[in-house]
Scaffold this active site. Structure first.
Site, PDB file in Angstrom:
ATOM      1  N   LYS A  37      48.736  24.276  29.627  1.00 12.38           N
ATOM      2  CA  LYS A  37      47.303  23.972  29.665  1.00 12.38           C
ATOM      3  C   LYS A  37      46.768  23.795  28.248  1.00 12.38           C
ATOM      4  O   LYS A  37      47.449  24.143  27.276  1.00 12.38           O
ATOM      5  CB  LYS A  37      46.555  25.107  30.373  1.00 12.38           C
ATOM      6  CG  LYS A  37      46.622  26.447  29.635  1.00 12.38           C
ATOM      7  CD  LYS A  37      46.003  27.572  30.447  1.00 12.38           C
ATOM      8  CE  LYS A  37      46.176  28.900  29.742  1.00 12.38           C
ATOM      9  NZ  LYS A  37      45.747  30.025  30.588  1.00 12.38           N
ATOM     10  N   ARG A 134      37.922  38.131  37.384  1.00 12.96           N
ATOM     11  CA  ARG A 134      37.594  36.771  36.970  1.00 12.96           C
ATOM     12  C   ARG A 134      37.761  35.924  38.223  1.00 12.96           C
ATOM     13  O   ARG A 134      36.831  35.822  38.997  1.00 12.96           O
ATOM     14  CB  ARG A 134      38.524  36.368  35.819  1.00 12.96           C
ATOM     15  CG  ARG A 134      37.889  35.535  34.757  1.00 12.96           C
ATOM     16  CD  ARG A 134      38.773  35.363  33.554  1.00 12.96           C
ATOM     17  NE  ARG A 134      40.156  35.011  33.894  1.00 12.96           N
ATOM     18  CZ  ARG A 134      41.086  34.647  33.023  1.00 12.96           C
ATOM     19  NH1 ARG A 134      40.791  34.625  31.739  1.00 12.96           N
ATOM     20  NH2 ARG A 134      42.292  34.340  33.396  1.00 12.96           N
ATOM     21  N   TYR A 255      30.930  27.531  -1.197  1.00 12.68           N
ATOM     22  CA  TYR A 255      29.579  27.724  -0.685  1.00 12.68           C
ATOM     23  C   TYR A 255      29.184  29.197  -0.740  1.00 12.68           C
ATOM     24  O   TYR A 255      29.986  30.077  -0.392  1.00 12.68           O
ATOM     25  CB  TYR A 255      29.487  27.254   0.769  1.00 12.68           C
ATOM     26  CG  TYR A 255      29.443  25.751   0.918  1.00 12.68           C
ATOM     27  CD1 TYR A 255      28.370  25.019   0.433  1.00 12.68           C
ATOM     28  CD2 TYR A 255      30.479  25.079   1.545  1.00 12.68           C
ATOM     29  CE1 TYR A 255      28.326  23.642   0.577  1.00 12.68           C
ATOM     30  CE2 TYR A 255      30.437  23.700   1.698  1.00 12.68           C
ATOM     31  CZ  TYR A 255      29.354  22.989   1.211  1.00 12.68           C
ATOM     32  OH  TYR A 255      29.315  21.623   1.357  1.00 12.68           O
ATOM     33  N   MET A 303      34.101  22.513   5.272  1.00 11.50           N
ATOM     34  CA  MET A 303      34.468  21.632   6.385  1.00 11.50           C
ATOM     35  C   MET A 303      35.822  20.957   6.139  1.00 11.50           C
ATOM     36  O   MET A 303      36.654  20.851   7.045  1.00 11.50           O
ATOM     37  CB  MET A 303      33.383  20.567   6.590  1.00 11.50           C
ATOM     38  CG  MET A 303      33.643  19.664   7.781  1.00 11.50           C
ATOM     39  SD  MET A 303      32.403  18.384   7.996  1.00 11.50           S
ATOM     40  CE  MET A 303      31.043  19.313   8.665  1.00 11.50           C
TER      41      MET A 303
HETATM   42  C1  LIG Z   1      47.019  30.848  30.473  1.00 10.60           C
HETATM   43  C2  LIG Z   1      47.630  31.595  31.579  1.00 10.60           C
HETATM   44  C3  LIG Z   1      48.889  32.208  31.420  1.00 10.60           C
HETATM   45  C4  LIG Z   1      49.623  32.246  30.106  1.00 10.60           C
HETATM   46  O1  LIG Z   1      49.134  33.332  29.354  1.00 10.60           O
HETATM   47  P1  LIG Z   1      49.766  33.731  27.939  1.00 10.60           P
HETATM   48  O2  LIG Z   1      49.048  34.946  27.541  1.00 10.60           O
HETATM   49  O3  LIG Z   1      49.483  32.574  27.023  1.00 10.60           O
HETATM   50  O4  LIG Z   1      51.212  33.908  28.186  1.00 10.60           O
HETATM   51  C5  LIG Z   1      49.444  32.818  32.526  1.00 10.60           C
HETATM   52  N1  LIG Z   1      48.800  32.854  33.709  1.00 10.60           N
HETATM   53  C6  LIG Z   1      47.585  32.289  33.891  1.00 10.60           C
HETATM   54  C7  LIG Z   1      46.926  32.390  35.221  1.00 10.60           C
HETATM   55  C8  LIG Z   1      46.955  31.667  32.831  1.00 10.60           C
HETATM   56  O5  LIG Z   1      45.750  31.120  33.018  1.00 10.60           O
END
Ligand SMILES: *Cc1c(COP(=O)(O)O)cnc(C)c1O
Length: 364
Positions: A37, A134, A255, A303
């Site tokens: 992802k 969640r 800055y 930046m």
């Molecule tokens: C992103 C995600 C993972 C991977 O988590 P890491 O901490 O990067 O290994 C696993 N399961 C779900 C449901 C996720 O959203």
């Protein structure tokens, strides 16, 4: 786009493969969804897919469009949609392309079942809320979802949950107990473990693990380095010195003039700033490597530029190579250390790599 500005990210495909194999070795009885992802945590979704396509048991993505694109690119392994469908169109794609989809609430289940041809084969991961609060079904909704699905043919079911604290003090015990209780009569496959659980909590490995950050060579733990875990950094962020200044005691840098030289100093200006994805909150003193030597940043990150101390690296002038993080030409700087200095985690640094940074692949 390649540019002549010297900043580059390099992706080490062999390291990604090494880290995936390590995840598989640590959970030898489980299969592993490679979590790609967020553009493979900033490393490039397609780069990750091409690297792992021969070996990955499956891939996990967020958006249905990406899952479909993987299928269209010839990926035949299971593809998991980590948050399931967002629309009826997603639901139809799930059926058409044989995607594995999370179902995290009853409304989502209804949308899925209302949108696909009755009896079409479905691979569903029922996501249980075991305490993170969640996404996920509670005990009563889980019972209802299983009743609904038991009446439908051709459903391949996995139970899954996600840990809130596998990386730290709170661990997995409470959520694991809750999962066992909710799934006490379940004999089928389960998927629980993220990177932290894969590395530290073997009792969670189950049938499918879901490694994310470890694939990219960063540590999920504040108290154990990626190197100690046997992980190899996949991304190197590199640039060069594009300016040099000689400072007298009392001179300031950047800055706000937050850094004040206490003695004569030589500083280098690096072509990398927060618009490239380097964290603006990295304070003076954040480690950075120049020509094979470790030094520190000085002053605020701008930046497009940041400054570093070259007082003890007199050989470093214009064009000297710099490694901001990763295992680069100028040295190795763990992304975890830069992230910690900036009050964040490597996940965020990787994901924030800006589109303007050209990315190259290293096949060594
Ligand atoms: C992103 C995600 C993972 C991977 O988590 P890491 O901490 O990067 O290994 C696993 N399961 C779900 C449901 C996720 O959203």
């Amino acid at each position: 786009m390649t540019t002549s500005r010297p900043i580059r990210a390099r992706i080490f495909r062999a390291a990604l493969l090494h880290n995936y194999r390590l995840a598989r070795r640590l959970a030898p009885t489980a299969k592993a969804w490679a979590v790609i992802k967020a553009n493979a945590y900033g490393h490039g979704q397609w780069r990750a897919v091409e690297t792992l396509r021969e070996e990955a048991d499956g891939f996990a993505v967020l958006e249905c469009e990406n899952a479909v694109a993987l299928r269209e690119a010839g990926i035949i392994q299971p593809i998991l949609q980590l948050e399931g469908i967002f629309s009826a169109r997603d639901a139809r794609a799930v059926a058409e392309f044989g995607l594995t989809t999370v179902v995290h609430c009853l409304e989502q289940l209804a949308l899925l079942l209302d949108s696909v041809t009755p009896g079409a084969p479905l691979a569903i991961c029922l996501k249980l809320n075991t305490g993170m609060n969640r996404l996920g079904l509670g005990a009563a909704d889980l019972r209802q979802a299983r009743e609904i699905l038991a009446r439908i043919p051709n459903v391949e079911l996995t139970l899954m949950t996600h840990f809130a604290g596998a990386d730290g003090e709170c661990g997995v015990a409470e959520q694991l107990a809750r999962f066992s209780e909710m799934a006490s009569d379940w004999q089928g496959p389960v998927s629980l473990a993220n990177s932290a659980a894969i590395l530290r909590h073997p009792q969670t490995h189950g049938d499918w693990v879901r490694p994310g950050i470890m694939l990219y060579g960063a540590s999920p733990f504040a108290d154990q380095s990626a190197e100690e875990l046997g992980l190899q950094p996949v991304m190197a962020l590199e640039s060069e010195i594009i300016g040099v200044q000689q400072l007298a005691p009392g001179d300031r840098v950047g800055y706000g003039g937050t850094f004040v030289a206490e003695r004569p100093m030589r500083i280098g200006v690096v072509a990398c700033g927060y618009a490239d994805g380097y964290p603006r909150h990295a304070p003076s003193g954040t480690p950075i490597a120049v020509m094979g030597k470790m030094t520190r940043t000085v002053g605020r990150v701008s930046m497009d530029m940041l400054a570093c101390d070259l007082t003890d690296i007199p050989e470093a002038g214009l064009g000297a190579p710099v490694t901001l993080w990763g295992n680069g030409r100028a040295g190795c700087v763990p992304a975890d250390i830069v992230a910690a200095a900036a009050g964040t985690i490597a996940y965020e640094l990787f994901c924030a790599l800006a589109p303007r940074v050209p990315v190259g692949v290293d096949d060594e």
